[in-house]
Scaffold this motif. Structure first.
Motif, PDB file in Angstrom:
ATOM      1  N   PRO A 138       0.819  -1.220   0.000  1.00 18.18           N
ATOM      2  CA  PRO A 138       0.000   0.000   0.000  1.00 18.18           C
ATOM      3  C   PRO A 138       0.851   1.269   0.000  1.00 18.18           C
ATOM      4  O   PRO A 138       1.773   1.402   0.816  1.00 18.18           O
ATOM      5  N   SER A 139       0.546   2.162  -0.913  1.00 15.30           N
ATOM      6  CA  SER A 139       1.250   3.437  -0.970  1.00 15.30           C
ATOM      7  C   SER A 139       1.003   4.228   0.312  1.00 15.30           C
ATOM      8  O   SER A 139      -0.141   4.383   0.753  1.00 15.30           O
ATOM      9  N   GLU A 140       2.085   4.682   0.929  1.00 15.10           N
ATOM     10  CA  GLU A 140       2.016   5.453   2.173  1.00 15.10           C
ATOM     11  C   GLU A 140       1.246   4.694   3.256  1.00 15.10           C
ATOM     12  O   GLU A 140       0.581   5.285   4.096  1.00 15.10           O
ATOM     13  N   GLY A 141       1.386   3.356   3.246  1.00 16.23           N
ATOM     14  CA  GLY A 141       0.529   2.525   4.093  1.00 16.23           C
ATOM     15  C   GLY A 141       1.131   2.043   5.399  1.00 16.23           C
ATOM     16  O   GLY A 141       0.525   1.206   6.071  1.00 16.23           O
ATOM     17  N   PHE A 142       2.302   2.548   5.786  1.00 17.05           N
ATOM     18  CA  PHE A 142       2.962   2.001   6.973  1.00 17.05           C
ATOM     19  C   PHE A 142       3.262   3.096   7.990  1.00 17.05           C
ATOM     20  O   PHE A 142       3.630   4.216   7.642  1.00 17.05           O
ATOM     21  N   ASP A 143       3.113   2.722   9.257  1.00 18.03           N
ATOM     22  CA  ASP A 143       3.452   3.624  10.357  1.00 18.03           C
ATOM     23  C   ASP A 143       4.952   3.635  10.635  1.00 18.03           C
ATOM     24  O   ASP A 143       5.496   4.637  11.091  1.00 18.03           O
ATOM     25  N   LYS A 183      10.019   6.005  -0.465  1.00 17.96           N
ATOM     26  CA  LYS A 183       9.068   7.051  -0.856  1.00 17.96           C
ATOM     27  C   LYS A 183       7.679   6.469  -1.081  1.00 17.96           C
ATOM     28  O   LYS A 183       6.664   7.091  -0.767  1.00 17.96           O
ATOM     29  N   HIS A 184       7.616   5.254  -1.618  1.00 13.87           N
ATOM     30  CA  HIS A 184       6.328   4.607  -1.864  1.00 13.87           C
ATOM     31  C   HIS A 184       5.659   4.181  -0.552  1.00 13.87           C
ATOM     32  O   HIS A 184       4.451   4.377  -0.368  1.00 13.87           O
ATOM     33  N   LEU A 185       6.425   3.614   0.358  1.00 14.66           N
ATOM     34  CA  LEU A 185       5.858   3.036   1.573  1.00 14.66           C
ATOM     35  C   LEU A 185       5.460   4.084   2.604  1.00 14.66           C
ATOM     36  O   LEU A 185       4.578   3.839   3.428  1.00 14.66           O
ATOM     37  N   CYS A 186       6.113   5.237   2.580  1.00 15.01           N
ATOM     38  CA  CYS A 186       6.006   6.198   3.674  1.00 15.01           C
ATOM     39  C   CYS A 186       5.022   7.325   3.398  1.00 15.01           C
ATOM     40  O   CYS A 186       5.040   7.935   2.324  1.00 15.01           O
ATOM     41  N   SER A 187       4.211   7.626   4.390  1.00 17.17           N
ATOM     42  CA  SER A 187       3.468   8.877   4.430  1.00 17.17           C
ATOM     43  C   SER A 187       4.315   9.877   5.210  1.00 17.17           C
ATOM     44  O   SER A 187       5.411   9.553   5.699  1.00 17.17           O
ATOM     45  N   HIS A 188       3.798  11.088   5.369  1.00 18.54           N
ATOM     46  CA  HIS A 188       4.549  12.086   6.131  1.00 18.54           C
ATOM     47  C   HIS A 188       4.562  11.765   7.622  1.00 18.54           C
ATOM     48  O   HIS A 188       5.383  12.315   8.363  1.00 18.54           O
ATOM     49  N   ALA A 189       3.685  10.856   8.044  1.00 15.32           N
ATOM     50  CA  ALA A 189       3.638  10.469   9.454  1.00 15.32           C
ATOM     51  C   ALA A 189       4.472   9.223   9.744  1.00 15.32           C
ATOM     52  O   ALA A 189       4.658   8.857  10.913  1.00 15.32           O
ATOM     53  N   THR A 190       4.985   8.568   8.717  1.00 16.33           N
ATOM     54  CA  THR A 190       5.750   7.329   8.881  1.00 16.33           C
ATOM     55  C   THR A 190       7.097   7.611   9.526  1.00 16.33           C
ATOM     56  O   THR A 190       7.783   8.575   9.182  1.00 16.33           O
ATOM     57  N   VAL A 191       7.486   6.743  10.448  1.00 17.17           N
ATOM     58  CA  VAL A 191       8.818   6.788  11.042  1.00 17.17           C
ATOM     59  C   VAL A 191       9.691   5.729  10.366  1.00 17.17           C
ATOM     60  O   VAL A 191       9.294   4.561  10.265  1.00 17.17           O
ATOM     61  N   VAL A 192      10.850   6.141   9.878  1.00 18.23           N
ATOM     62  CA  VAL A 192      11.833   5.228   9.294  1.00 18.23           C
ATOM     63  C   VAL A 192      13.012   5.127  10.242  1.00 18.23           C
ATOM     64  O   VAL A 192      13.551   6.147  10.685  1.00 18.23           O
ATOM     65  N   TYR A 246      19.574   5.936  12.503  1.00 21.41           N
ATOM     66  CA  TYR A 246      19.044   7.182  11.960  1.00 21.41           C
ATOM     67  C   TYR A 246      17.529   7.089  11.871  1.00 21.41           C
ATOM     68  O   TYR A 246      16.974   6.054  11.487  1.00 21.41           O
ATOM     69  N   LYS A 247      16.889   8.175  12.251  1.00 23.64           N
ATOM     70  CA  LYS A 247      15.437   8.296  12.148  1.00 23.64           C
ATOM     71  C   LYS A 247      15.127   9.243  11.003  1.00 23.64           C
ATOM     72  O   LYS A 247      15.722  10.317  10.890  1.00 23.64           O
TER      73      LYS A 247
END
Length: 218
Positions: free
Chosen positions: A133-138, A160-169, A207-208
């Motif tokens: 899912p695009s931007e589908g992960f927390d 870029k595909h997996l993350c929304s602006h709220a996603t933490v990497v 790194y976050k």
């Protein structure tokens, strides 16, 4: 992790990685990870970056309970297993050739009540991303996945595909060469990146990163 064949004469210093298993205690569970360096190479052993990532997750600096999470380049699956034990709803991924090995480790180390909260899935970075899912992960996790320059562009494309602006990497890595710093600079074009943890004994950085908001130029 990319799959690199084992050649004993070339890397004798890594002989300890030939052990068939490695044992850990995280999230109040004893975890026994099967390793297979000879067959699958670097994807099939536990590296220090994975251990440090698990230590960091146990510190509770990132919320895991019921968070929709994905691990990239999972290798043995240790990080994803620990995240699941700490309450994350995990998708644990690696390349197709590692699926059977990865699945076996996950199944062997998760209690029955958590098996349904974890999916093991094939993911080659930059390919068939519409399966996820695009931007589908927390939360997106990666331990020691930054080391091959040829993978940098597809890895960033995947993030870029997996993350929304709220996603933490969260990325755990050892800075070995200039190319590792180059990746962080590349990532910084699309993500806000900051170091949040350093294990001096193992020389591992965490790194976050979070996706940058669109600029509104006036």
């Amino acid at each position: 992790m990319a799959l690199v064949p084992y050649v004993e004469a070339v890397v004798p210093a890594l002989s300890k990685l030939q052990n068939s298993s490695a044992s850990f205690h995280f999230a109040s569970h004893d975890i026994r990870i099967t390793q297979d360096w000879r067959k699958l190479g670097v994807a099939a052993v536990v590296w220090d970056a994975a251990v440090v990532m698990c230590i960091y997750l146990e510190l509770g600096q990132v919320e895991l309970k019921d968070k929709v999470s994905i691990e990239l380049g999972a290798g043995t699956g240790l990080v994803g297993i620990v995240a699941a034990l700490l309450g994350a709803k995990m998708t644990i991924t690696d390349r197709n050739s590692a699926m059977d090995f990865l699945s076996a480790n996950v199944k062997a180390n998760l209690p029955d009540n958590l098996q349904k909260s974890v999916v093991v899935s094939e993911l080659s970075w930059g390919e068939n991303l519409d399966r996820y899912p695009s931007e589908g992960f927390d939360l997106v996790l990666g331990a020691d996945i930054v080391y091959l320059e040829d993978t940098f562009v597809p890895l960033i494309q995947t993030l870029k595909h997996l993350c929304s602006h709220a996603t933490v990497v969260l990325l755990a890595c050892r800075i070995r060469y200039e190319r590792d710093t180059n990746f962080l600079n590349m990532l910084s074009k699309w993500f806000n990146v900051a170091e949040v943890y350093y294990d001096k004994q193992r020389d591992i950085h965490i790194y976050k990163a979070s996706k940058q908001l669109p600029r509104c130029d006036l």
